[in-house]
Design an enzyme around this catalytic site. Structure first.
Site, PDB file in Angstrom:
ATOM      1  N   CYS A  83      27.660  29.967  -4.362  1.00 50.42           N
ATOM      2  CA  CYS A  83      27.280  31.222  -4.787  1.00 50.42           C
ATOM      3  C   CYS A  83      26.372  31.476  -6.014  1.00 50.42           C
ATOM      4  CB  CYS A  83      28.663  32.095  -5.205  1.00 50.42           C
ATOM      5  SG  CYS A  83      29.723  32.480  -4.007  1.00 50.42           S
ATOM      6  N   HIS A 120      27.071  38.644  -9.783  1.00 51.24           N
ATOM      7  CA  HIS A 120      27.492  37.987  -8.561  1.00 51.24           C
ATOM      8  C   HIS A 120      28.746  38.962  -8.038  1.00 51.24           C
ATOM      9  CE1 HIS A 120      28.569  35.988  -5.338  1.00 51.24           C
ATOM     10  NE2 HIS A 120      29.730  35.314  -5.578  1.00 51.24           N
ATOM     11  N   ASN A 130      30.965  40.155  -0.333  1.00 51.87           N
ATOM     12  CA  ASN A 130      30.467  38.859  -1.269  1.00 51.87           C
ATOM     13  C   ASN A 130      29.410  38.157  -0.329  1.00 51.87           C
ATOM     14  OD1 ASN A 130      29.769  36.392  -2.226  1.00 51.87           O
ATOM     15  ND2 ASN A 130      32.098  35.869  -2.856  1.00 51.87           N
TER      16      ASN A 130
END
Ligand code: UT7
Length: 331
Positions: free
Chosen positions: A116, A256, A286
């Protein structure tokens, strides 16, 4: 040090049409809309349904959106960095395919994988190349087809992830706008908590690994959550201190989108007002390498030249960091 900074001069985004709602997940695993909303902030996510299309498809679409908004042409691009944790296939560079498909015929290209944090690290890399004077126009693409590595019988992961892509163009800036500072970190002791166990060189694919579902994302959610909160909030606070930024100096937090509660903990640690926090997790979940550029794409019209933006990410590895950037244009 050169006076040239690397600024973002265009952004683009893409999500597939198919919407997977919390309600639909209720019929797939033992979960419910109320739990998912309260624990993650997610209401729905997008899924790329066509089996023959990989992450490059999402990235290419995001680039097409970007090129529709800038006078820079694909042939002006010197380098394409494709941040992705789900490349189309092992070994053959997905970036090379993407660059060719978008017509970046004068660029070289490569994939960048750090879960990520891939896009955040890509920002650092793109910026360094530009500051060095080696390259002028760098296209940083972040895209992930997370649905290709998710077990839709595992409620600890399938409620969180979605598919999407985003792209940003970095170019030299002589007005002091662009990337100002960064703090990037990794801690390899974290890999046991968030991983795909098989399919790599350590545990190649076999009948057994497929049977044991070791090609899907595994995460110890509670542990990852704790590390994410303390590290992402910590590094965002640290970059503000390092650059003498008070909360009132920061215009936006681009964090994020892994869990709304992690983003909330981060902005509270930074003492920011909630209206400075970009959020689209409710619509996309996500999307791994695509969360940061999708936020930029969704909120582009609200940014003003000179705005101070703090980026933050946390992901597998563990890997995390924060970047301080001054926005370079009005839309
Ligand atoms: O981007 C990469 C980094 N990834 C992350 O940052 C993800 C970090 N982790 C998380 O976001 C959260 O840990 C999750 C969303 C994965 C889980 O939320 P949580 O608040 O940590 O829940 P939990 O695992 O502690 O579970 C709490 C309860 C448990 O029930 P009991 O033992 O209290 O009775 C679970 O069995 O919730 C239950 N539960 C669920 N219930 C309904 C766990 N998952 C679900 C679910 N639906 N999907």
């Amino acid at each position: 040090m050169s006076d040239v900074k690397a600024s973002i001069t265009a952004v683009g985004g893409y999500v597939p049409d198919y919407v997977l709602t919390n309600k639909a997940l209720e019929s797939m695993v033992e979960t419910n809309d109320q739990w998912i909303t309260a624990r993650t902030g997610i209401k729905e996510r997008r899924i790329l349904k066509q089996p023959e299309q990989g992450s490059s498809f999402l990235g290419i679409k995001a680039c097409e959106d970007l090129f529709s908004k800038t006078s820079t042409k694909p042939e002006d691009i010197d380098l394409v960095i494709f941040a992705t944790a789900t490349p189309d296939m092992p070994v053959a560079s997905s970036a090379a395919y993407l660059a060719t498909e978008i017509g970046a015929v004068n660029a070289f290209s490569f994939d960048l994988q750090s879960a990520c944090s891939s896009f955040l690290y890509g920002m650092s890399l793109a910026s360094s190349y530009i500051e060095s004077g080696k390259y002028q126009n760098i296209l940083l693409v972040g895209a992930d087809k997370m649905s290709s590595i998710i077990d839709y019988t595992d409620r600890s992961t399938c409620i969180i992830f979605g598919d999407g892509g985003g792209a940003v163009l970095f170019s030299p800036n002589n007005e002091g706008l662009g990337l100002q500072d960064e703090i990037l970190k990794t801690d390899g002791t974290g890999r046991q908590f968030l991983k795909i166990e098989a399919g790599g060189s350590q545990l190649p694919a076999s009948e057994k690994t497929v049977k044991n579902k070791q090609h899907f994302v595994f995460q110890d959610g509670k542990t990852v959550f704790k590390f994410a909160v303390s590290n992402m909030a910590g590094v965002s606070d640290e970059i503000m201190r390092k650059n003498n930024l008070a909360a009132s100096d920061v215009d936006w937090l681009v964090a994020h989108q892994a869990n709304k509660r992690i983003v909330d903990a981060t902005y509270k640690r930074m003492n920011l007002d909630s209206e400075k926090v970009l959020m689209n997790i409710q619509r996309y979940g996500n999307t791994t390498s695509a969360t940061l550029p999708l936020l930029l794409s969704d909120y582009e019209k609200q940014f003003k030249k000179g705005d101070n933006i703090i980026f933050a990410a946390f992901g597998g590895g563990f890997s995390w960091g924060s970047i301080y950037l001054k926005w370079a244009y009005n839309s």
